[in-house]
Enzyme design. Sequence first.
Site, PDB file in Angstrom:
ATOM      1  N   ALA A   1       0.816  -1.256   0.034  1.00  0.00           N
ATOM      2  CA  ALA A   1      -0.085   0.022  -0.055  1.00  0.00           C
ATOM      3  C   ALA A   1       0.875   1.145  -0.039  1.00  0.00           C
ATOM      4  O   ALA A   1       1.870   1.336   0.595  1.00  0.00           O
ATOM      5  CB  ALA A   1      -1.091   0.192   1.270  1.00  0.00           C
TER       6      ALA A   1
ATOM      7  N   GLY B   1      -8.606  -4.919  -0.399  1.00  0.00           N
ATOM      8  CA  GLY B   1      -8.921  -3.360  -0.605  1.00  0.00           C
ATOM      9  C   GLY B   1     -10.549  -3.023  -0.548  1.00  0.00           C
ATOM     10  O   GLY B   1     -11.226  -3.799  -0.329  1.00  0.00           O
ATOM     11  N   SER B   2     -10.684  -1.943  -1.386  1.00  0.00           N
ATOM     12  CA  SER B   2     -12.108  -1.616  -1.441  1.00  0.00           C
ATOM     13  C   SER B   2     -12.864  -2.503  -2.331  1.00  0.00           C
ATOM     14  O   SER B   2     -12.349  -3.093  -3.401  1.00  0.00           O
ATOM     15  CB  SER B   2     -12.455  -0.255  -1.549  1.00  0.00           C
ATOM     16  OG  SER B   2     -11.742  -0.093  -3.271  1.00  0.00           O
TER      17      SER B   2
ATOM     18  N   GLU C   1     -10.183  -9.957  -1.280  1.00  0.00           N
ATOM     19  CA  GLU C   1     -10.918  -9.532   0.106  1.00  0.00           C
ATOM     20  C   GLU C   1     -11.317  -8.028  -0.060  1.00  0.00           C
ATOM     21  O   GLU C   1     -10.217  -7.219  -0.245  1.00  0.00           O
ATOM     22  CB  GLU C   1     -10.037  -9.668   1.195  1.00  0.00           C
ATOM     23  CG  GLU C   1     -10.698 -10.014   2.636  1.00  0.00           C
ATOM     24  CD  GLU C   1     -10.848  -8.641   3.388  1.00  0.00           C
ATOM     25  OE1 GLU C   1     -11.845  -7.905   3.102  1.00  0.00           O
ATOM     26  OE2 GLU C   1      -9.877  -8.349   4.027  1.00  0.00           O
TER      27      GLU C   1
ATOM     28  N   CYS D   1     -11.085  -4.420   7.987  1.00  0.00           N
ATOM     29  CA  CYS D   1     -12.171  -4.835   7.373  1.00  0.00           C
ATOM     30  C   CYS D   1     -13.354  -5.644   8.078  1.00  0.00           C
ATOM     31  O   CYS D   1     -14.428  -5.574   7.588  1.00  0.00           O
ATOM     32  CB  CYS D   1     -11.392  -5.854   6.252  1.00  0.00           C
ATOM     33  SG  CYS D   1     -10.305  -5.337   5.224  1.00  0.00           S
TER      34      CYS D   1
ATOM     35  N   GLU E   1     -19.059   1.091   3.598  1.00  0.00           N
ATOM     36  CA  GLU E   1     -18.019   0.654   4.688  1.00  0.00           C
ATOM     37  C   GLU E   1     -17.615   2.170   5.236  1.00  0.00           C
ATOM     38  O   GLU E   1     -17.001   3.126   4.475  1.00  0.00           O
ATOM     39  CB  GLU E   1     -16.929   0.022   3.946  1.00  0.00           C
ATOM     40  CG  GLU E   1     -15.824  -0.549   4.965  1.00  0.00           C
ATOM     41  CD  GLU E   1     -14.863  -1.566   4.195  1.00  0.00           C
ATOM     42  OE1 GLU E   1     -14.266  -2.392   4.983  1.00  0.00           O
ATOM     43  OE2 GLU E   1     -14.565  -1.216   2.931  1.00  0.00           O
TER      44      GLU E   1
END
Length: 501
Positions: free
Chosen positions: A178, A226-227, A248, A282, A380
């Site tokens: 990241a 990630g998103s 994920e 998450c 989220e």
Amino acid sequence: MSDVTKPCYFLTPDFHAAAGETCDVTDPATLEQVGQRAVVSGPELVSVLDRVNAAQKLWAQTDAKTRAARLHQLANRIESHDMTDCAILMSREMGKPYPEAIGEVANCAPIFRYYAEMARDEAGKVAGTTQIGSLQFARYEPLGVSAHIMPFNFPILLMCWTVAASLAAGNGAVIKPAEATTLSTLEFMKVFSDMPQDLIACVPGDAGTGRALVDSPKTHAVAFTGSVKAGQAVAEAAARRLKPAVIEAGGSDPMIISAHAPIEIAAAGAVTGAFHMSGQVCTSTERMYVVDAVHDAFVAAFKAETERLRIGNGLARSEIGPLVSEAARDKVARLVKDAVAKGAKVEIGGRVPADQDTGWFYEPTILTNCTPEMDILHQEVFGPVVSIMRVPDFESAIEMANDSEFGLGASVFTTDLAEAHDAYEKLEAGMVWINNPMIDNDALPFGGWKNSGIGRELGRMGLDTFRRTKMVIMDHKPVRHDWWYPYDDDWFLDAGGRKHV
């Protein structure tokens, strides 16, 4: 400013410098510059992939016992390595409290040990034969080189989850950290320096670097965290090349507080579930469904537990650090504002801390009187905010918890055994925690349903992500079989459509 300036990429066993673009790294707690990170150039990336592919071919020819031994040696290195600098860097890059950072990097060794033995034991399957004199079996083989596109919140641990499985299966690995946690990732990469030459690489960059890794014909599997939007893009790109991918993609995890919940325990568990790492997990609890009979008592206990949390720099004595960026805090503030405008009540928090005028801090926040019309229940949040809905009974809580596009995890607090069984049977999530949120297990699959992702990390399924099967049929005493060409004339029909006798 710190003198922390890292080279562009890491390729086992040496660091390599690059003359490409550089970007400043800023501490989200102090807004001071931590150092600089570089961005791998296109030609560098191609060179790295060539070298990892060449190294992987040698690694794939290594027997399973030797590969396992090398991974156990790597685990030893992780356990003996001083992770202080890595943990400090992580805290300075993304704000994580130091105890959580040092715990993350120090606890990566077990996953390498687990997959070292899993891959050595699970090498194939001999099936019951379909004909006498034939040996029929399946064997597992590596895919080639895996690309690992990592999030900022658990940059080391989640990387190790998939890299360990990939290496154990016989693959090479290329890690794209990241942007927010590049320096700490590169620091951790030092533990790989005793692994085979060129087998593992870390290539810092931006979204374009991640796209290049997914699109490249020189990578053969993808692991992404990630998103939802980014996960969908990665899945689509991988699908175009028929490339296996484990995605994920986050969630909006519900927690149910039953009428039979142990209130004090549930309140303490809810604090950890909702506010661990400032909600930037998450599997953070973001939606709570509290049965009417215990609603007020639970909210009072939950609020009291939340009031104990300390807000501050991750390197100070605090549980709640800053959010990773200004944009992240702005999103949290926007969702809280929308909820309040639509009738939510702020029980605690709901603002920037008065004594934290520098950095991207936000107070841990509890909202009650929440309704489905509020945006916060459908997005989220990824921040220290939890929304509570009062529900009449346990069945209603299950139904409302499932009313979401997400399905990563779900938590329940109850002492009623029937409710516990109903919960894990009926909740639409990849993971269900009863009376103990957010726990994982190296031997059990981690992943979500619905828009929370595809594929699984950890466990046997996590290993299978990075290997392919080959069916083998071997007749060790060759014979002519009666079904081979040419067919006997007796099997054909005559001109009248009758079978010859």
